[in-house]
Design a protein around this motif. Sequence first.
Motif: not given
Length: 616
Positions: A213-222, A328-342, A237-240
């Motif tokens: 998929f090209g060199n640039k893909t590297n930095e997109k991968l989590v 873990q890779f700081n992409i999602a704001p919350v690590l606490d999965f029990d919280r209501d994501p809304n 997975v690809g960063k959002p």
Amino acid sequence: MADIIQLLPDHVANQIAAGEVVQRPASVVKELLENAIDAGADVIKLIIKDAGKTLVQVIDNGKGMSHTDARMSFERHATSKIKRAEDLFQLSTKGFRGEALASIAAIAHVELKTKQELDDVGNAIVIEGSEVASQDIIVTPTGTSVSVKNLFFNIPARRNFLKSDNVELRHIIDEFYRVALAHPSIGFVLYNNGSESFNLPVSNYRQRIVNIFGNKTNEKLVPVNEDTEVLSISGFVGKPEFAKRTRGEQYFFVNNRFIKSPYLNHAITSAFEGLLKSGTHASYFLNLTVDPNTVDINIHPTKTEIKFDDEQTLYAILRSAVKHSLGQFNIAPVLDFDRDPNLDTPYSYKTNKTSAPKVEVDRSFNPFQEETKFKTNAVAYKKESPANWESLYVGLESKGNQNQEDFSSIQFETEEHSASIFDKDIQVEQSHTTYQLHNKYIVSAIKSGMLVIDQYRAHQRVLYEDYLKNLTVKEAASQQLLFPLELHFSTQDIEVIKQLKGDLEHIGFVFEIMSEEALGITGVPVGVPESEVSIILEQLVSDVQNEVPDSNFSASDLMAKSLAKSMAIKTGTALKKEEQEHLVNTLFACKEPNVSPTNRATFITMSVDELDKKFI
Ligand code: ADP
Ligand code: MG
């Protein structure tokens, strides 16, 4: 070496879901590549001519076949891979039906060359429409080469049914990607019409993805890794922020086999909840390993569907593994999965300043004028959308109120003006009353009764005619970017963009091709937000790859359609009264207001008579 192929007993053969093995050249590619993998090859070459219509050849360095097996391999239900029905639940190979070579030989000219390692000489067999034309002893390297020529030579209807070379090649490349991604420990080379398109050396998984998929893909991968008793997951997975408008880069492999699973796809989508811009899809490359006993791959003839014993558990594990990685890779704001994501604010929102959405209206708009610029209208709707999708998360609907002022000075076409360009039937009532239904339809009263407009299709029509005009007159306005934008694509995509360069420029894009994988963009069509450029081009490339323009005219047509599709206000977007009315007006100023660019109805009408009948 001993002969190993046996005919399956009938009852076993019948248990295997029957199916059309060969639908198009890509099916041949898939079957031959899988056979090469099952043969233990570590280098596999795929040679394609004329999108596989003239030739599909796979050369492997696997274990080869004995003299008798070479002949037997073309018999239906002849396989070395399973012997008993129970084996179906312990599959470690790709193939197991023993149907592929037989089916292919029935509808093409096939040439097989094969030799086992300990033999001095090998065998060559030529089969045409199931008839053996020759079998000879030959000198050939260890391994197997299968050439499939003149596919469907004896079924002209099927041959004519094949799509253009571009489309068939796209399917072939899709299969090639799937197999190559599932097997990074095997080297793959693809030659298309005499030139090398891919050369994928043996590598790790990440490197394989990047090589495709090209060199640039590297930095997109989590990375995603999870090991549980029932399932282990590895992959990326690809960063959002790199999410795509098309679903192209979504790959699930179960025990090294590519599968499609809307259910598991949903698990990923829900893990990305709140992180993706609406209308975009996360990329993923995930390998799931489960006990072969707990899956049934036999439910679909093309073997891309699969049945798991315990889908719900897999769903839950997959979802939490992906969430965990994003956190873990700081992409999602919350690590606490029990919280209501809304309750969470999407990460990208934090950096955005709240500002009142602006609506621009082309005050000079005059439907009588030949050269009407619809462009500004398009901008008006588009500018709304980023604010809109954010407001979904943070409940800022109220900010719309401030805008009332902005509209006070807007003048819309008066009824007398617009009425004369409308069909008599669809004159919008004096009152201009429009009403938006489900953020999808615009309902308005007309003389004869009621008008219901599909907002997405209607706006596509408006934009389509606008783009088409720009493409023909070749003088669309371009908006210069303050900083050039560097966009990365795969080599294949850049090839397509190269072909479209002229048309893209006519529509307002200014760019240069910087390398085999990168574009430098300095100007975009007026009204196209910078943040959307990459998605728009991506959509365009994928549309072009899936549909083939045969003349210049249809190339522009395809491009106008694709851009209109990308840029049109989407279903689900709330429109203000003024925007609704504006859309209605611009729609009926179009040359062909009643259909979308893809020929679907943009509106329906219901007469008072019809309504009356419903009340009987
Ligand atoms: P299946 O793969 O389901 O067994 P096929 O019709 O694809 O059925 O192949 C029939 C048999 O021919 C295989 O079981 C295998 O023994 C043999 N065969 C096919 N391709 C190759 C190859 N590239 N190398 C070695 N053996 C092969
Ligand atoms: Mg096979």
